[in-house]
Write a protein that holds these residues in place. Structure first.
Motif, PDB file in Angstrom:
ATOM      1  N   LYS A 157     -12.812  -4.137  -1.941  1.00  0.00           N
ATOM      2  CA  LYS A 157     -11.453  -3.716  -2.325  1.00  0.00           C
ATOM      3  C   LYS A 157     -10.552  -3.538  -1.097  1.00  0.00           C
ATOM      4  O   LYS A 157      -9.385  -3.917  -1.084  1.00  0.00           O
ATOM      5  CB  LYS A 157     -11.521  -2.401  -3.100  1.00  0.00           C
ATOM      6  CG  LYS A 157     -12.107  -2.533  -4.490  1.00  0.00           C
ATOM      7  CD  LYS A 157     -12.134  -1.191  -5.162  1.00  0.00           C
ATOM      8  CE  LYS A 157     -12.749  -1.283  -6.561  1.00  0.00           C
ATOM      9  NZ  LYS A 157     -12.788   0.040  -7.246  1.00  0.00           N
ATOM     10  N   HIS A 164       2.252   1.616  -3.390  1.00  0.00           N
ATOM     11  CA  HIS A 164       1.202   2.077  -4.304  1.00  0.00           C
ATOM     12  C   HIS A 164       0.957   3.578  -4.138  1.00  0.00           C
ATOM     13  O   HIS A 164       0.812   4.338  -5.128  1.00  0.00           O
ATOM     14  CB  HIS A 164      -0.090   1.301  -4.022  1.00  0.00           C
ATOM     15  CG  HIS A 164      -1.242   1.762  -4.859  1.00  0.00           C
ATOM     16  ND1 HIS A 164      -1.304   1.601  -6.241  1.00  0.00           N
ATOM     17  CD2 HIS A 164      -2.408   2.398  -4.507  1.00  0.00           C
ATOM     18  CE1 HIS A 164      -2.421   2.136  -6.700  1.00  0.00           C
ATOM     19  NE2 HIS A 164      -3.128   2.613  -5.652  1.00  0.00           N
ATOM     20  N   ALA A 221       0.835  -1.213   0.000  1.00  0.00           N
ATOM     21  CA  ALA A 221       0.000   0.000   0.000  1.00  0.00           C
ATOM     22  C   ALA A 221       0.863   1.254   0.000  1.00  0.00           C
ATOM     23  O   ALA A 221       0.584   2.246  -0.707  1.00  0.00           O
ATOM     24  CB  ALA A 221      -0.912  -0.011   1.220  1.00  0.00           C
ATOM     25  N   GLU A 238      -7.273  -5.588  -0.357  1.00  0.00           N
ATOM     26  CA  GLU A 238      -5.995  -4.899  -0.131  1.00  0.00           C
ATOM     27  C   GLU A 238      -5.389  -5.299   1.199  1.00  0.00           C
ATOM     28  O   GLU A 238      -4.179  -5.525   1.337  1.00  0.00           O
ATOM     29  CB  GLU A 238      -6.235  -3.381  -0.196  1.00  0.00           C
ATOM     30  CG  GLU A 238      -4.963  -2.558  -0.107  1.00  0.00           C
ATOM     31  CD  GLU A 238      -4.085  -2.752  -1.332  1.00  0.00           C
ATOM     32  OE1 GLU A 238      -2.842  -2.589  -1.208  1.00  0.00           O
ATOM     33  OE2 GLU A 238      -4.622  -3.096  -2.420  1.00  0.00           O
TER      34      GLU A 238
END
Length: 329
Positions: free
Chosen positions: A73, A12, A9, A77
């Motif tokens: 989602k 990202h 994360a 994640e």
């Protein structure tokens, strides 16, 4: 391997920030965006997964609401992050175990090298001890040979010593014969003098007194001749004194030549015989001294050889004990 706090994360988010600035999200750019933290391998893996990953189609599930899709989602994640954390934790454990194994392998290699070095040292020491043992055996063999040679030499010296003892015994026999001859001469001379004294005692009373003194002196000197080995020099001195007395008597006899001519001739003959016997005794005494000196030298040589043999035996015994100790080792 990424450091603590680096996950997909975060990578990202850093990638989206770089794309928002219109820049290419390379591995170095993402790492700089993360504050120079994280492993390039981990960042590369996360970037590759993000590029492969496709956005979900919102029109494929018309019945799901937007909030439900967001929750799915978020769960997906979170699942990825947890799986990445597990993988990262496993990677850490593997790295720790790998480092421990590498350290243990290095210690084993060092121990093996030390053992090989110790083995080489022991091999060298064993070779040196083997060489010393061979040297000791060679020295022992040499000492055996030398001991045999010295023993043979001692035997020869003992034979020579026995020969010298026989020579000494022969010389002593000759000396005894000479003493017997001297005793016989003394007896004959004494008888002759007694006859001369009885014949002339009326005419030469004073000369008889001097002759009796000379006879006593001769008897003393003749007794001392039997101890030739100790008193040869003193005997010669006293013999010279007797000669002087005889010369004095001869001077007196010249005054009475008519009365004592026969007695003077007998005395001169006796004096010559006595001097001849003295020369024989002196020669025999010198021979005895020479033989005694040779015998003492031979005895000294025998003592030296015996000491050498004792030292060789001690060295032989020490070498044998050393060889026995080496064999026990």
């Amino acid at each position: 391997m990424a450091r603590g706090g680096i996950n997909k994360a975060v990578v990202h988010k850093a990638r989206q920030a770089i794309l928002g600035r219109g820049e290419h999200p390379s591995i170095d750019a993402v790492r700089i965006e993360l504050g120079n933290t994280g492993s390039k391998t981990t960042i590369h893996r996360y970037l590759k997964e993000l590029e492969i990953q496709k956005p979900p189609a919102t029109t494929s599930v018309p019945d799901l609401s937007a909030s439900l899709m967001g929750l799915v989602k978020q769960l997906a994640e979170q699942l990825r992050e947890e799986s990445d954390a597990c993988v990262e934790e496993a990677q850490k454990s593997f790295d720790v175990e790998n480092a421990a194994l590498n350290a243990h392998l290095q210690e084993c290699q060092q121990s093996l090298a030390a053992a090989q070095q110790q083995l080489q040292i022991q091999g060298a020491a064993l070779a040196a001890e083997s060489a010393e043992l061979a040297t000791a055996r060679s020295s022992l063999q040499s000492e055996h040979t030398r001991n045999a040679t010295l023993s043979q030499a001692v035997g020869e010296l003992n034979v020579r010593l026995a020969d010298k003892d026989e020579q000494i015994a022969s010389l002593e026999d000759k000396h005894q014969h000479a003493r017997d001859a001297l005793e016989h001469y003394r007896t004959a001379s004494r008888e002759q003098r007694e006859q001369d004294q009885r014949r002339h005692e009326a005419q030469v009373q004073q000369l008889q007194a001097e002759l009796r003194q000379l006879q006593q002196t001769l008897i003393i000197k003749q007794d001392e001749v039997t101890r030739l080995n100790r008193d040869n020099e003193r005997l010669l001195v006293e013999a010279r004194h007797v000669q002087r007395e005889c010369q004095h008597l001869k001077d007196q006899q010249e005054q009475h030549a008519l009365e004592t001519r026969t007695l003077s001739a007998n005395l001169a003959q006796s004096q010559g015989a006595r001097e001849e016997l003295q020369r024989q005794f002196q020669s025999q005494g010198q021979q005895l001294e020479l033989v005694g000196g040779e015998r003492r030298q031979l005895l000294k040589q025998v003592e030296l050889l015996e000491q050498t043999i004792e030292a060789l035996r001690a060295a032989q015994q020490a070498a044998a004990e050393a060889e026995k100790a080496q064999e026990q080792k």
